[in-house]
Write an enzyme that holds these catalytic residues in place. Structure first.
Site, PDB file in Angstrom:
ATOM      1  N   ILE A  78       0.827  -1.213   0.000  1.00  0.00           N
ATOM      2  CA  ILE A  78       0.000   0.000   0.000  1.00  0.00           C
ATOM      3  C   ILE A  78       0.867   1.271   0.000  1.00  0.00           C
ATOM      4  O   ILE A  78       0.401   2.341  -0.397  1.00  0.00           O
ATOM      5  CB  ILE A  78      -0.955  -0.020   1.221  1.00  0.00           C
ATOM      6  CG1 ILE A  78      -2.142   0.891   1.010  1.00  0.00           C
ATOM      7  CG2 ILE A  78      -0.230   0.318   2.512  1.00  0.00           C
ATOM      8  CD1 ILE A  78      -3.251   0.707   2.043  1.00  0.00           C
ATOM      9  N   ASN A 133      11.601  -8.787   7.083  1.00  0.00           N
ATOM     10  CA  ASN A 133      11.834  -8.161   8.371  1.00  0.00           C
ATOM     11  C   ASN A 133      11.357  -9.102   9.480  1.00  0.00           C
ATOM     12  O   ASN A 133      10.322  -9.764   9.331  1.00  0.00           O
ATOM     13  CB  ASN A 133      11.086  -6.826   8.463  1.00  0.00           C
ATOM     14  CG  ASN A 133      11.614  -5.804   7.467  1.00  0.00           C
ATOM     15  OD1 ASN A 133      12.815  -5.754   7.207  1.00  0.00           O
ATOM     16  ND2 ASN A 133      10.737  -4.996   6.906  1.00  0.00           N
ATOM     17  N   HIS A 141       6.029 -12.305   5.644  1.00  0.00           N
ATOM     18  CA  HIS A 141       5.936 -11.793   4.279  1.00  0.00           C
ATOM     19  C   HIS A 141       7.317 -11.415   3.778  1.00  0.00           C
ATOM     20  O   HIS A 141       8.201 -11.040   4.548  1.00  0.00           O
ATOM     21  CB  HIS A 141       5.003 -10.578   4.205  1.00  0.00           C
ATOM     22  CG  HIS A 141       5.345  -9.503   5.176  1.00  0.00           C
ATOM     23  ND1 HIS A 141       5.032  -9.582   6.512  1.00  0.00           N
ATOM     24  CD2 HIS A 141       5.988  -8.307   5.023  1.00  0.00           C
ATOM     25  CE1 HIS A 141       5.454  -8.502   7.134  1.00  0.00           C
ATOM     26  NE2 HIS A 141       6.051  -7.707   6.258  1.00  0.00           N
TER      27      HIS A 141
HETATM   28  P1  5GP Z   1       6.873  -4.984   7.504  1.00  0.00           P
HETATM   29  O1  5GP Z   1       7.338  -3.666   8.067  1.00  0.00           O
HETATM   30  O2  5GP Z   1       5.969  -5.719   8.478  1.00  0.00           O
HETATM   31  O3  5GP Z   1       7.991  -5.837   6.978  1.00  0.00           O
HETATM   32  O4  5GP Z   1       6.023  -4.625   6.226  1.00  0.00           O
HETATM   33  C1  5GP Z   1       4.633  -4.430   6.274  1.00  0.00           C
HETATM   34  C2  5GP Z   1       4.237  -3.807   4.953  1.00  0.00           C
HETATM   35  O5  5GP Z   1       2.827  -3.942   4.826  1.00  0.00           O
HETATM   36  C3  5GP Z   1       4.559  -2.320   4.840  1.00  0.00           C
HETATM   37  O6  5GP Z   1       5.431  -2.094   3.731  1.00  0.00           O
HETATM   38  C4  5GP Z   1       3.188  -1.662   4.639  1.00  0.00           C
HETATM   39  O7  5GP Z   1       3.229  -0.590   3.704  1.00  0.00           O
HETATM   40  C5  5GP Z   1       2.335  -2.814   4.148  1.00  0.00           C
HETATM   41  N1  5GP Z   1       0.916  -2.715   4.491  1.00  0.00           N
HETATM   42  C6  5GP Z   1       0.405  -2.429   5.714  1.00  0.00           C
HETATM   43  N2  5GP Z   1      -0.940  -2.421   5.663  1.00  0.00           N
HETATM   44  C7  5GP Z   1      -1.287  -2.750   4.386  1.00  0.00           C
HETATM   45  C8  5GP Z   1      -2.545  -2.904   3.729  1.00  0.00           C
HETATM   46  O8  5GP Z   1      -3.628  -2.755   4.296  1.00  0.00           O
HETATM   47  N3  5GP Z   1      -2.501  -3.240   2.404  1.00  0.00           N
HETATM   48  C9  5GP Z   1      -1.322  -3.420   1.742  1.00  0.00           C
HETATM   49  N4  5GP Z   1      -1.413  -3.743   0.434  1.00  0.00           N
HETATM   50  N5  5GP Z   1      -0.115  -3.264   2.328  1.00  0.00           N
HETATM   51  C10 5GP Z   1      -0.099  -2.931   3.645  1.00  0.00           C
END
Ligand code: 5GP
Length: 118
Positions: free
Chosen positions: A31, A87, A100
């Site tokens: 997003i 991460n 992820h």
């Molecule tokens: P992390 O920091 O956990 O490795 O990455 C989480 C990722 O999820 C972030 O890059 C953030 O922009 C993305 N993200 C969080 N909420 C949503 C959402 O509702 N939809 C999508 N498509 N991405 C999301």
């Protein structure tokens, strides 16, 4: 157990640009993209993080990579290159507690993440 935001995306409860789905993993656009292409590839099983993986998860974890190669090929960047990031936990900057892999591509990427200065 409360569904994670990514489980809601996989199930279609929360809308997203779903670009890949199979029996073990799904992928959709981040997003808040940090590169021209920023795709999240997630296990369908809501494993909280690498700190929680078990041997029984190996097939799904391996599929993250084969899905990454397929998506990179579809994007036309498999030869040129891209970055895959996972991460883990608070110090690793993980925000969503559901395993992820970030696939970043489409431009020369900057340096790796070094420790934040306190
Ligand atoms: P992390 O920091 O956990 O490795 O990455 C989480 C990722 O999820 C972030 O890059 C953030 O922009 C993305 N993200 C969080 N909420 C949503 C959402 O509702 N939809 C999508 N498509 N991405 C999301």
């Amino acid at each position: 157990m409360e569904e994670t935001i990514f489980t809601k995306i996989i199930n279609g409860t929360i809308p997203s640009t779903l670009i890949y789905h199979d029996d073990l993993v799904s992928a959709f656009a981040d997003i808040a993209p940090k590169a021209p292409h920023h795709i999240l590839i997630v296990t369908n099983k809501p494993i909280p993080s690498v700190a929680h993986v078990e041997a029984e998860d190996e097939a799904a974890l391996g599929r993250l990579f084969t899905a990454a190669r397929k998506i990179a090929t579809d994007l036309g960047v498999n030869e040129k290159g891209y970055r895959l990031i996972v991460n883990v936990g608070e110090d690793g900057g993980q925000e969503v507690p559901h395993i992820h892999m970030h696939l970043l591509a489409g431009d020369k990427l900057g340096g790796m993440g070094f420790p934040q200065s306190k």
